[in-house]
Design a protein around this motif. Sequence first.
Motif, mmCIF file in Angstrom:
data_model
loop_
_atom_site.group_PDB
_atom_site.id
_atom_site.type_symbol
_atom_site.label_atom_id
_atom_site.label_comp_id
_atom_site.label_asym_id
_atom_site.label_seq_id
_atom_site.Cartn_x
_atom_site.Cartn_y
_atom_site.Cartn_z
ATOM 1 N N SER A 226 -6.983 0.552 3.606
ATOM 2 C CA SER A 226 -5.558 0.852 3.601
ATOM 3 C C SER A 226 -5.031 0.865 5.030
ATOM 4 C CB SER A 226 -5.305 2.223 2.956
ATOM 5 O OG SER A 226 -3.939 2.565 3.055
ATOM 6 N N PRO A 227 -3.892 0.191 5.288
ATOM 7 C CA PRO A 227 -3.387 0.127 6.667
ATOM 8 C C PRO A 227 -2.837 1.435 7.198
ATOM 9 C CG PRO A 227 -1.819 -0.877 5.155
ATOM 10 C CD PRO A 227 -3.047 -0.561 4.353
ATOM 11 N N ASP A 228 -2.712 2.460 6.336
ATOM 12 C CA ASP A 228 -2.254 3.756 6.844
ATOM 13 C C ASP A 228 -3.395 4.766 6.949
ATOM 14 O OD1 ASP A 228 -2.681 4.209 4.184
ATOM 15 O OD2 ASP A 228 -0.664 4.933 3.725
ATOM 16 N N GLU B 81 -14.968 2.512 4.636
ATOM 17 C CA GLU B 81 -13.587 2.841 4.301
ATOM 18 C C GLU B 81 -13.236 4.289 4.603
ATOM 19 O OE1 GLU B 81 -9.765 3.212 2.301
ATOM 20 O OE2 GLU B 81 -10.807 1.969 3.738
ATOM 21 N N MET C 182 -8.904 -0.114 11.139
ATOM 22 C CA MET C 182 -8.742 0.852 10.065
ATOM 23 C C MET C 182 -9.408 0.311 8.808
ATOM 24 S SD MET C 182 -4.845 2.207 10.745
ATOM 25 C CE MET C 182 -4.152 0.598 11.122
ATOM 26 N N SER D 99 -6.333 -5.281 12.340
ATOM 27 C CA SER D 99 -5.788 -3.927 12.264
ATOM 28 C C SER D 99 -6.276 -3.178 11.046
ATOM 29 C CB SER D 99 -4.255 -3.971 12.286
ATOM 30 O OG SER D 99 -3.766 -4.785 11.235
ATOM 31 N N HIS D 100 -6.377 -3.846 9.882
ATOM 32 C CA HIS D 100 -6.981 -3.156 8.741
ATOM 33 C C HIS D 100 -7.838 -4.128 7.951
ATOM 34 C CE1 HIS D 100 -4.195 -4.417 5.390
ATOM 35 N NE2 HIS D 100 -5.012 -3.753 4.585
ATOM 36 N N GLN D 101 -8.739 -3.552 7.164
ATOM 37 C CA GLN D 101 -9.837 -4.308 6.567
ATOM 38 C C GLN D 101 -9.354 -5.134 5.378
ATOM 39 O OE1 GLN D 101 -13.820 -2.968 4.301
ATOM 40 N NE2 GLN D 101 -13.415 -1.820 6.148
ATOM 41 N N ALA E 119 -12.750 -4.209 11.738
ATOM 42 C CA ALA E 119 -11.456 -3.623 11.401
ATOM 43 C C ALA E 119 -11.220 -2.321 12.141
ATOM 44 C CB ALA E 119 -11.364 -3.391 9.901
ATOM 45 N N HIS F 31 0.823 -1.204 0.000
ATOM 46 C CA HIS F 31 0.000 0.000 0.000
ATOM 47 C C HIS F 31 0.865 1.265 0.000
ATOM 48 C CE1 HIS F 31 -2.830 -3.000 1.656
ATOM 49 N NE2 HIS F 31 -3.786 -2.251 1.147
#
Length: 329
Positions: free
Chosen positions: A246-248, A134, A243, A224-226, A241, A75
């Motif tokens: 996107s993990p950021d 999101e 986040m 931690s992320h979707q 999730a 990402h």
Amino acid sequence: MTVTNGMTIRRAAGFAAAVALILVLAACGGGAGSKLAEGKTNVVTSFYPLYYFASEIGGDEVNVVNLVPAGVEPHDWTPKSQDIETASNADLFLYNGAGFESWADNFLQGISKDSTVKTAVISDGIELLEGEGEEHEEHGEEHEEHGEEEGHEHDSHVDPHTWVSPKSALIMAENVKNALVEADAAHKDVYEANYADLKQRLEELDARYETELAGVTRKDIVVSHQAFSYLARDYGLNQVAIMGLSPDAEPRAQDLMNVVKFVKDNDVQYIFFEELVSDQLAKTLADEAGVETLVLNPVEGLTQEQEKEGKDFISIMNENLDHLLQALK
């Protein structure tokens, strides 16, 4: 006055500030390193799962170049001119599609006009899912304006993390095989035989997921992320999730406190984190909720240590299942 989960306003503010610092500190970069080879079918892949499928199916007949280096979160990666040149001189370029590579359109437009490289979208044939929540309201307009330029947002909120489910991986492996046959028909028999072997291993993985997850009592996974929507859909789990896709992404403090509340209200025992991004947010939430953390790997890439240990897509997916069983028993 109190807020969600009984936190005081001062405590919630401190919690949010700590989380904000964690998000700022979590960052990474990278670039490509492998080269094309004479006398073989050169295949360029956009990230690790496609590299794995192409390597397993292509065998000795192909040279596979993966654009995203080991240890780099895809990402956070964007191609350089050297990467476009490498793809221009290759025989085949494979990418996931479904918006995962937000840079793909510009990348393909940059390929040399006299290039003979064939391209294939490997998520074709998979029933795609929409991402859930999101865009947080306070960041939505900013993401729409800057997300595509920065290369970290996904198109149209479609969830691109198809490969994380063995059922989807089976479709993707067949797509890779078909692309290899089209690019190099002379070695069709080799590709078909290697694909049959990989297909059997993926079917065994799928069967293990189906059998063992059917017997768990808990169904909620906090991640931690979707990245696990396809896994959740295909094996009867409920993904929550921290986040977005996107993990950021940057979750709001209220969203984080809602996750903590969900963990406590639903007797969740573990919060899952990933290896290619900082684990501090997941650990902070786990400490707040009084639970533990475990790795659930979206298999977007390998760490250098995993490469040295000889781990691959299937071995990591088996580790994921072991961790799911530990958390959901």
